[in-house]
Design a protein around this motif. Structure first.
Motif, PDB file in Angstrom:
ATOM      1  N   ILE A 183       2.462  10.417  23.605  1.00 41.78           N
ATOM      2  CA  ILE A 183       2.591  10.877  22.211  1.00 41.78           C
ATOM      3  C   ILE A 183       1.228  11.335  21.692  1.00 41.78           C
ATOM      4  CG2 ILE A 183       3.101  10.153  19.847  1.00 41.78           C
ATOM      5  CD1 ILE A 183       5.216   8.246  21.027  1.00 41.78           C
ATOM      6  N   ILE A 184       0.210  10.518  21.944  1.00 47.64           N
ATOM      7  CA  ILE A 184      -1.130  10.846  21.458  1.00 47.64           C
ATOM      8  C   ILE A 184      -1.598  12.166  22.068  1.00 47.64           C
ATOM      9  CG2 ILE A 184      -3.537  10.036  21.390  1.00 47.64           C
ATOM     10  CD1 ILE A 184      -1.398   8.421  19.737  1.00 47.64           C
ATOM     11  N   SER A 185      -1.260  12.385  23.345  1.00 51.69           N
ATOM     12  CA  SER A 185      -1.689  13.614  24.015  1.00 51.69           C
ATOM     13  C   SER A 185      -0.976  14.849  23.474  1.00 51.69           C
ATOM     14  CB  SER A 185      -1.441  13.523  25.525  1.00 51.69           C
ATOM     15  OG  SER A 185      -2.078  12.390  26.050  1.00 51.69           O
ATOM     16  N   GLU A 186       0.136  14.683  22.767  1.00 53.55           N
ATOM     17  CA  GLU A 186       0.782  15.820  22.097  1.00 53.55           C
ATOM     18  C   GLU A 186       0.216  16.020  20.695  1.00 53.55           C
ATOM     19  OE1 GLU A 186       3.059  17.840  23.529  1.00 53.55           O
ATOM     20  OE2 GLU A 186       2.858  16.632  25.340  1.00 53.55           O
ATOM     21  N   VAL A 187       0.008  14.907  19.993  1.00 56.55           N
ATOM     22  CA  VAL A 187      -0.397  14.998  18.584  1.00 56.55           C
ATOM     23  C   VAL A 187      -1.828  15.528  18.463  1.00 56.55           C
ATOM     24  CG1 VAL A 187      -0.884  13.601  16.523  1.00 56.55           C
ATOM     25  CG2 VAL A 187       1.209  13.203  17.838  1.00 56.55           C
ATOM     26  N   LEU A 188      -2.732  15.055  19.320  1.00 51.62           N
ATOM     27  CA  LEU A 188      -4.145  15.445  19.181  1.00 51.62           C
ATOM     28  C   LEU A 188      -4.373  16.951  19.322  1.00 51.62           C
ATOM     29  CD1 LEU A 188      -6.090  12.596  21.007  1.00 51.62           C
ATOM     30  CD2 LEU A 188      -5.931  13.002  18.560  1.00 51.62           C
ATOM     31  N   PRO A 189      -3.900  17.601  20.399  1.00 54.35           N
ATOM     32  CA  PRO A 189      -4.178  19.036  20.482  1.00 54.35           C
ATOM     33  C   PRO A 189      -3.541  19.827  19.347  1.00 54.35           C
ATOM     34  CG  PRO A 189      -2.845  18.299  22.354  1.00 54.35           C
ATOM     35  CD  PRO A 189      -3.231  17.089  21.602  1.00 54.35           C
ATOM     36  N   THR A 190      -2.315  19.398  18.923  1.00 52.98           N
ATOM     37  CA  THR A 190      -1.652  20.145  17.854  1.00 52.98           C
ATOM     38  C   THR A 190      -2.495  20.138  16.582  1.00 52.98           C
ATOM     39  OG1 THR A 190       0.500  19.587  18.762  1.00 52.98           O
ATOM     40  CG2 THR A 190       0.457  20.333  16.486  1.00 52.98           C
ATOM     41  N   ILE A 193      -9.386   8.115  27.435  1.00 49.49           N
ATOM     42  CA  ILE A 193     -10.048   7.966  26.137  1.00 49.49           C
ATOM     43  C   ILE A 193     -11.129   9.036  25.992  1.00 49.49           C
ATOM     44  CG2 ILE A 193     -11.502   6.432  24.752  1.00 49.49           C
ATOM     45  CD1 ILE A 193      -9.853   4.106  25.929  1.00 49.49           C
ATOM     46  N   PHE A 194     -11.832   9.282  27.096  1.00 47.37           N
ATOM     47  CA  PHE A 194     -12.839  10.337  27.080  1.00 47.37           C
ATOM     48  C   PHE A 194     -12.202  11.693  26.784  1.00 47.37           C
ATOM     49  CE2 PHE A 194     -15.116  13.736  29.230  1.00 47.37           C
ATOM     50  CZ  PHE A 194     -16.365  13.610  28.662  1.00 47.37           C
ATOM     51  N   SER A 195     -11.077  11.999  27.456  1.00 52.98           N
ATOM     52  CA  SER A 195     -10.442  13.302  27.263  1.00 52.98           C
ATOM     53  C   SER A 195      -9.936  13.488  25.830  1.00 52.98           C
ATOM     54  CB  SER A 195      -9.261  13.479  28.212  1.00 52.98           C
ATOM     55  OG  SER A 195      -9.699  13.375  29.539  1.00 52.98           O
ATOM     56  N   TRP A 196      -9.362  12.416  25.266  1.00 52.65           N
ATOM     57  CA  TRP A 196      -8.883  12.542  23.883  1.00 52.65           C
ATOM     58  C   TRP A 196     -10.042  12.795  22.933  1.00 52.65           C
ATOM     59  CZ3 TRP A 196      -5.921   7.433  24.872  1.00 52.65           C
ATOM     60  CH2 TRP A 196      -4.691   7.708  25.494  1.00 52.65           C
ATOM     61  N   THR A 197     -11.128  12.054  23.134  1.00 59.11           N
ATOM     62  CA  THR A 197     -12.276  12.220  22.249  1.00 59.11           C
ATOM     63  C   THR A 197     -12.840  13.633  22.397  1.00 59.11           C
ATOM     64  OG1 THR A 197     -12.706   9.942  22.829  1.00 59.11           O
ATOM     65  CG2 THR A 197     -14.321  11.012  21.448  1.00 59.11           C
ATOM     66  N   ALA A 198     -12.901  14.108  23.641  1.00 55.21           N
ATOM     67  CA  ALA A 198     -13.420  15.453  23.873  1.00 55.21           C
ATOM     68  C   ALA A 198     -12.487  16.506  23.273  1.00 55.21           C
ATOM     69  CB  ALA A 198     -13.592  15.693  25.370  1.00 55.21           C
ATOM     70  N   ALA A 216      -5.767  19.248  16.335  1.00 56.66           N
ATOM     71  CA  ALA A 216      -7.153  19.680  16.494  1.00 56.66           C
ATOM     72  C   ALA A 216      -7.178  21.172  16.820  1.00 56.66           C
ATOM     73  CB  ALA A 216      -7.843  18.885  17.590  1.00 56.66           C
ATOM     74  N   ARG A 217      -5.976  21.728  17.014  1.00 60.90           N
ATOM     75  CA  ARG A 217      -5.819  23.138  17.373  1.00 60.90           C
ATOM     76  C   ARG A 217      -6.730  23.532  18.518  1.00 60.90           C
ATOM     77  NH1 ARG A 217      -1.950  23.438  14.832  1.00 60.90           N
ATOM     78  NH2 ARG A 217      -1.298  25.191  16.075  1.00 60.90           N
ATOM     79  N   LYS A 218      -6.708  22.692  19.525  1.00 62.69           N
ATOM     80  CA  LYS A 218      -7.531  22.933  20.699  1.00 62.69           C
ATOM     81  C   LYS A 218      -6.746  22.503  21.907  1.00 62.69           C
ATOM     82  CE  LYS A 218     -11.648  21.592  21.751  1.00 62.69           C
ATOM     83  NZ  LYS A 218     -12.586  20.471  21.849  1.00 62.69           N
ATOM     84  N   PRO A 219      -6.930  23.180  23.058  1.00 62.52           N
ATOM     85  CA  PRO A 219      -6.241  22.687  24.252  1.00 62.52           C
ATOM     86  C   PRO A 219      -6.693  21.265  24.554  1.00 62.52           C
ATOM     87  CG  PRO A 219      -7.655  24.577  24.756  1.00 62.52           C
ATOM     88  CD  PRO A 219      -7.749  24.355  23.297  1.00 62.52           C
ATOM     89  N   ILE A 220      -5.777  20.483  25.075  1.00 59.53           N
ATOM     90  CA  ILE A 220      -6.159  19.119  25.442  1.00 59.53           C
ATOM     91  C   ILE A 220      -7.237  19.203  26.516  1.00 59.53           C
ATOM     92  CG2 ILE A 220      -4.322  18.906  27.177  1.00 59.53           C
ATOM     93  CD1 ILE A 220      -4.797  15.960  25.083  1.00 59.53           C
ATOM     94  N   PHE A 221      -8.256  18.388  26.376  1.00 58.94           N
ATOM     95  CA  PHE A 221      -9.342  18.396  27.348  1.00 58.94           C
ATOM     96  C   PHE A 221      -8.900  17.651  28.600  1.00 58.94           C
ATOM     97  CE2 PHE A 221     -13.073  16.783  29.443  1.00 58.94           C
ATOM     98  CZ  PHE A 221     -13.962  17.850  29.379  1.00 58.94           C
ATOM     99  N   GLY A 222      -9.055  18.277  29.772  1.00 55.23           N
ATOM    100  CA  GLY A 222      -8.770  17.573  31.027  1.00 55.23           C
ATOM    101  C   GLY A 222      -7.299  17.306  31.240  1.00 55.23           C
ATOM    102  N   TYR A 223      -6.461  18.361  31.086  1.00 55.95           N
ATOM    103  CA  TYR A 223      -5.011  18.191  31.251  1.00 55.95           C
ATOM    104  C   TYR A 223      -4.664  17.459  32.544  1.00 55.95           C
ATOM    105  CZ  TYR A 223      -0.260  19.479  32.500  1.00 55.95           C
ATOM    106  OH  TYR A 223       1.046  19.429  32.911  1.00 55.95           O
ATOM    107  N   LYS A 224      -5.222  17.958  33.655  1.00 58.60           N
ATOM    108  CA  LYS A 224      -4.830  17.364  34.945  1.00 58.60           C
ATOM    109  C   LYS A 224      -5.321  15.933  35.070  1.00 58.60           C
ATOM    110  CE  LYS A 224      -3.963  21.387  37.677  1.00 58.60           C
ATOM    111  NZ  LYS A 224      -4.526  22.428  38.527  1.00 58.60           N
ATOM    112  N   LEU A 225      -6.520  15.689  34.547  1.00 58.14           N
ATOM    113  CA  LEU A 225      -7.044  14.318  34.607  1.00 58.14           C
ATOM    114  C   LEU A 225      -6.138  13.368  33.845  1.00 58.14           C
ATOM    115  CD1 LEU A 225     -10.890  14.737  34.169  1.00 58.14           C
ATOM    116  CD2 LEU A 225      -9.648  13.845  36.144  1.00 58.14           C
ATOM    117  N   ILE A 226      -5.659  13.807  32.678  1.00 56.01           N
ATOM    118  CA  ILE A 226      -4.783  12.934  31.886  1.00 56.01           C
ATOM    119  C   ILE A 226      -3.481  12.698  32.645  1.00 56.01           C
ATOM    120  CG2 ILE A 226      -3.461  12.728  29.766  1.00 56.01           C
ATOM    121  CD1 ILE A 226      -5.595  13.849  28.239  1.00 56.01           C
ATOM    122  N   ALA A 227      -2.918  13.789  33.202  1.00 57.83           N
ATOM    123  CA  ALA A 227      -1.651  13.648  33.911  1.00 57.83           C
ATOM    124  C   ALA A 227      -1.798  12.716  35.114  1.00 57.83           C
ATOM    125  CB  ALA A 227      -1.165  15.025  34.359  1.00 57.83           C
TER     126      ALA A 227
END
Ligand code: HEM
Ligand SMILES: [Cu+2]
Length: 559
Positions: free
Chosen positions: A271-278, A337-342, A280-291
């Motif tokens: 959920i957090i990985s959907e809400v943050l990019p929406t 946590i790093f990717s979300w912050t980034a 912050a209007r930015k691509p999620i940082f490190g998509y593959k790393l998160i997955a």
């Protein structure tokens, strides 16, 4: 050859437009529509949340004074046992998997339903029945050995302990069936072009959770069946005086319950990985790393159960590997946590309520994660095990993590399920009351624990009174925040501002169709060309032009 791979094929079940059933009962009670079932899970889960929350306030009211006195010590034991059991099995797991899982991921992969809609109906209906059984155990003497029900204490517990075991067994059956359904859906029913590396991160999270639901839960089911049989028929699995092993229960229980921690947290990560990019209007940082870190966490989750047993007489040579493996889980978690912050870094941040909860989630979950590393260190655990430090730790993870994720998801997807927005002012009041109340309740428990206040006590040494009062009063603030939330949900469902299909400018597929979506989800199954999160690029979908027209689907009734 590869062109006809069964994945991502528009035919098969994914291509069906099934006939919408008529009549209230078929549509809203015994529904086979994943969206309705998702909402049913959410409503039922929140009803149980209120009941388990009342038990939590009973705990805090008891602990307002050093000598207790609100309920009897026996009742107190029943209250925290059912509070913990209900929060884990009737609230957090069903809301995150059955609730948001059903509601969102079939839409996000461009499917018309889950793979087995009737199985889905069955999974859902087992759940309220099991929940009522769990609460009805109060009528025959509820279990008193906490949510973990360690033998031999649980073998001596009142009749309700067997009811507890049966109820949790049923919840397990329900979530195993859900896990099977979700895995098959995710493997077989993605829209054309929706490869695994284009799948929204919430889908990845559900995909990582599903095997945990299927595999871990069976270990729990076996343990519960054995406990039930031992209590009812005297076969000695766990009673050491008759040749059983009480530690066997702990191995089986934690082989489930440690992975279950990730059943409760991975979907919230999603959920957090959907809400943050929406927002912050930015691509999620490190998509593959998160997955991939979701998968790594799910796998490693099976190898660390014995960190709950450092004080149970585990052989010393086993302590070191379990300690090191547990530390290792910090790595994929830290990556997230790093990717979300980034992702937030340099973003154009919209502080909606959903975003507030997502940012609050990162802060609180990080605290819970850090105290988890403390507890994984054997010498430290030997010191604080059985104290309020542990209660503080898991509430930071489960309330500060999972429940904050649930709230972020509620504010984010409520428009999709209802067609109306939740009120943002009330939402922010909810956030601040809950966030402040939560920290006031659980932060002091860290030092209460370090100072030596034990768990599972109905009265305590007066030196601990100040911070217990502080915690109890803060817990009423949190409860007030929840009242605001429930008022918001009920009033906004009827009178809230209309949201339209895409109030947040989201880019995943669920935002491309009306709110609430039609029964068949998509008129035409879209084709996917890329990742959803590239905000500067055009949307990576084809075939969605008709979705927002009022006309019936071109292929209505066709197969
Ligand atoms: C999503 C919400 C929650 C979850 C998942 C949750 C989970 C749990 C679990 C698993 C236990 C362990 C019971 C045991 O020790 O056997 C527990 C205990 C406890 N919970 Fe919660 N809880 C939640 C919310 C709350 C809230 C809102 C409060 C306070 C207002 C609260 C207060 C307590 C306390 C004080 C105990 C300790 C009982 C004891 O050790 O004596 N919990 N909770
Ligand atoms: Cu664990």
């Amino acid at each position: 050859m590869a062109t006809h791979a069964p994945v991502a094929h528009p035919g098969g079940i994914a291509g069906h437009i099934h006939q919408e059933p008529q009549g209230f009962v078929r549509r809203y009670v015994f529904s086979i529509d994943h969206k309705i079932i998702g909402i049913q899970y959410l409503i039922t889960g929140f009803v149980f949340f209120i009941l388990a929350g009342l038990l939590a306030e009973t705990i805090r009211t008891q602990l307002l004074n050093a000598n207790g006195g609100f309920v009897s010590p026996e009742t107190y034991n029943e209250v925290y046992s059912i509070h913990g059991s209900a929060m884990v099995w009737l609230v957090v797991i069903p809301i995150l998997t059955g609730g948001f899982g059903n509601l969102v991921f079939p839409l996000q992969i461009g499917a018309r339903d889950v793979a087995f809609p009737w199985l889905n109906l069955l999974s859902f209906w087992i759940f309220p029945v099991a929940g009522l059984m769990l609460f009805s155990s109060f009528l025959m003497g509820a279990p008193t050995a906490g949510w973990t029900e360690y033998p031999p204490v649980s073998l001596q517990g009142a009749a309700g302990t067997s009811m507890w075991a049966a109820a949790i067994f049923l919840v397990g059956v329900s979530s195993t069936l859900t896990g099977i359904n979700f895995v098959v859906t995710l493997l077989k029913m993605r829209a054309p072009g929706m490869t695994f590396t284009r799948m929204p991160l919430f889908c990845w999270a559900q995909f990582a959770t599903a095997p945990l639901l299927m595999i871990a839960t069976t270990a729990l089911a076996a343990a519960l069946a054995a406990l039930f049989i031992e209590r009812q028929f005297g076969v000695p699995f766990f009673d050491p005086t008759k040749g059983g092993s009480a530690v066997l229960w702990q191995h089986m229980f934690w082989f489930y319950s440690h992975p279950a921690v990730y059943i409760m947290i991975l979907p919230a990560f999603g959920i957090i990985s959907e809400v943050l990019p929406t927002f912050a209007r930015k691509p999620i940082f490190g998509y593959k790393l998160i997955a991939f870190s979701s998968m790594a966490i799910a796998l490693a989750g099976f190898m660390v159960w014995a960190h709950h047993m450092f004080t149970s007489g585990l052989a010393p040579y086993l302590q070191l590997p379990f300690m090191i493996l547990t530390f290792a889980i910090g790595v994929p978690t830290g990556i997230k946590i790093f990717s979300w912050t980034a992702t937030l870094w340099g973003g154009k941040i919209h502080l909606t309520t959903a975003m507030l909860f997502a940012i609050g989630f990162i802060a609180l979950f990080t605290c819970g994660g850090i105290t988890g590393i403390f507890l994984a260190a054997v010498p430290y655990d030997l010191d604080v095990h059985g104290t309020y430090f542990v209660v503080a730790h898991f509430h930071y993870v489960l309330v500060g993590g999972s429940m904050m994720g649930v709230f972020a998801g509620m504010y984010y997807w409520f428009p999709k399920m209802s067609g109306r927005l939740l009120n943002e002012t009330l939402g922010k009041i909810h956030f601040w009351l809950f966030f402040i109340g939560f920290n006031g309740t659980f932060l002091p428990m860290h030092w209460l624990g370090v100072e030596g206040m034990p768990r599972w006590v109905a009265s305590y040494d007066p030196q601990f009174e100040f911070w217990n009062r502080f915690a109890s009063i803060s817990s009423y603030v949190m409860a007030l925040g929840m009242l605001v939330f429930f008022y918001n949900v009920i009033s906004s469902a009827r009178f809230g501002k209309r949201s339209g299909p895409n109030p947040w400018n989201g880019r995943t597929l669920e935002w491309m169709i009306p709110s609430p979506p039609h029964y068949y989800n998509f008129k035409n199954i879209p084709t996917v060309y890329g990742l959803p999160y590239d905000f500067s690029h055009p949307l990576p979908y084809k075939g969605l032009e008709d979705e927002l027209n009022d006309s019936p689907p071109a292929a209505a009734g066709a197969h």
